[in-house]
Design an enzyme around this catalytic site. Structure first.
Site, PDB file in Angstrom:
ATOM      1  N   THR A 116       0.794  -1.228   0.000  1.00  0.00           N
ATOM      2  CA  THR A 116       0.000   0.000   0.000  1.00  0.00           C
ATOM      3  C   THR A 116       0.827   1.278   0.000  1.00  0.00           C
ATOM      4  O   THR A 116       0.263   2.368  -0.105  1.00  0.00           O
ATOM      5  CB  THR A 116      -0.941   0.036   1.220  1.00  0.00           C
ATOM      6  N   ILE A 119       7.942   1.266  -1.557  1.00  0.00           N
ATOM      7  CA  ILE A 119       8.448   0.299  -2.527  1.00  0.00           C
ATOM      8  C   ILE A 119       7.372  -0.698  -2.915  1.00  0.00           C
ATOM      9  O   ILE A 119       7.261  -1.099  -4.078  1.00  0.00           O
ATOM     10  CB  ILE A 119       9.696  -0.410  -1.959  1.00  0.00           C
ATOM     11  N   VAL A 151       0.786  -9.249   8.752  1.00  0.00           N
ATOM     12  CA  VAL A 151       1.668 -10.324   8.298  1.00  0.00           C
ATOM     13  C   VAL A 151       2.317 -11.083   9.451  1.00  0.00           C
ATOM     14  O   VAL A 151       2.870 -12.171   9.243  1.00  0.00           O
ATOM     15  CB  VAL A 151       2.757  -9.801   7.338  1.00  0.00           C
ATOM     16  N   ASN A 195       7.157  -8.042   0.486  1.00  0.00           N
ATOM     17  CA  ASN A 195       7.698  -6.711   0.697  1.00  0.00           C
ATOM     18  C   ASN A 195       7.479  -6.190   2.111  1.00  0.00           C
ATOM     19  O   ASN A 195       8.206  -5.307   2.563  1.00  0.00           O
ATOM     20  CB  ASN A 195       7.076  -5.738  -0.310  1.00  0.00           C
ATOM     21  N   TYR A 239      17.161  -5.676  13.206  1.00  0.00           N
ATOM     22  CA  TYR A 239      16.745  -5.563  11.803  1.00  0.00           C
ATOM     23  C   TYR A 239      17.769  -6.226  10.892  1.00  0.00           C
ATOM     24  O   TYR A 239      17.410  -6.974   9.969  1.00  0.00           O
ATOM     25  CB  TYR A 239      16.586  -4.088  11.458  1.00  0.00           C
ATOM     26  N   THR A 251      11.029   7.092   0.007  1.00  0.00           N
ATOM     27  CA  THR A 251       9.666   6.690   0.335  1.00  0.00           C
ATOM     28  C   THR A 251       9.098   7.589   1.416  1.00  0.00           C
ATOM     29  O   THR A 251       9.821   8.347   2.073  1.00  0.00           O
ATOM     30  CB  THR A 251       9.637   5.237   0.842  1.00  0.00           C
TER      31      THR A 251
END
Length: 256
Positions: A17, A20, A62, A88, A153, A188
């Site tokens: 949405t 990227i 997710v 993604n 991360y 972004t």
């Protein structure tokens, strides 16, 4: 456009949405794919799908294994088996390692790695049975090198790259390819929001903040999301059928 190279193929993009993700979804739509936009917010997913001409949308967190699997199954009932999967969805949290609690590691692994595992579990049997399929995992340059203050991360994205390589070997004879793209800092809304937060805290200019972000990029610029989308589209095409297990850096030469 409807007769493009992906005409008739069902593509599902998680985290589709914004940023990227929406650039990738838009590119696949332009190439003729029947695209399902999957996002956490149903209204945003539906709105995005309409804006870019996607065939449908699905809503799921997710990190919810059953919810994500159910959303994929519902999308397949509407548009047929997923033939192109783009994982993604992801997020990043920062803190020095000694101030990073186990819960932060768990969150980063859940959203960045476990979601990829869940989605691949859902679609791979159908792809293998059909004798073809494309999986592209959007990792990061953080999956190829280390960065300070984002150890959780970095660990999660390295795991995504490792998973990509392992699945590529397991599926090599099936007609399925599994690859990763690894963008550097991209232009972004999420990055711009981060710039705004840093500006509020430090008083530095946007140009100074962005320059600091891209200091390791030899081109000294943010990556355009459409550049990542181009890479994904190529990996999903027929010309890349011998390309599998690769992690392609889209980062201006930062990783070689």
């Amino acid at each position: 456009m409807a007769q493009g190279p992906f005409h008739g193929r069902h593509a599902l993009v998680t985290g589709g949405t914004r940023g990227i993700g929406v650039a990738i979804a838009r590119r696949l739509v332009a190439e003729g794919a029947s695209v399902t936009i999957l996002g956490r917010n149903a209204v945003r997913a539906e709105t995005t799908a309409k804006e870019i001409g996607a065939a449908g949308f699905a809503a799921a967190d997710v990190t919810d294994r059953d919810g994500l699997t159910g959303a994929i199954r519902a999308a397949e009932e509407r548009l047929g088996g997923v033939e192109i999967l783009v994982n993604n969805a992801g997020s990043a949290e920062s803190s020095p390692f000694l101030k990073t609690p186990p819960e932060q590691f768990a969150r980063m692994l859940s959203v960045n790695l476990d979601s990829v595992v869940t989605a691949c579990h859902a679609v791979l049997p159908g792809m293998i049975a059909a004798g073809s399929g494309r999986i592209v995992n959007v990792a990061s340059t953080a999956g190829l090198k280390g960065y300070r203050y984002v150890s959780a991360y970095v660990a999660a994205k390295h795991a995504v790259v490792g998973l990509t390589r392992a699945l590529a070997l397991e599926t090599a004879e099936s007609g399925v390819t599994v690859n990763a793209v690894c963008p550097g800092f991209a232009d972004t809304d999420l990055v711009r929001e981060s710039v705004a937060r840093i500006r509020e805290k430090t008083g530095r200019s946007d140009d100074e903040i962005v320059a600091d972000m891209v200091r390791d990029n030899p081109q000294k610029r943010l990556i355009d999301p459409d550049e990542v989308a181009d890479c994904v589209a190529w990996l999903c095409g027929g010309g890349a059928r011998s390309v599998t297990g690769q992690s392609l850096a889209v980062a201006g030469g930062e990783v070689m």
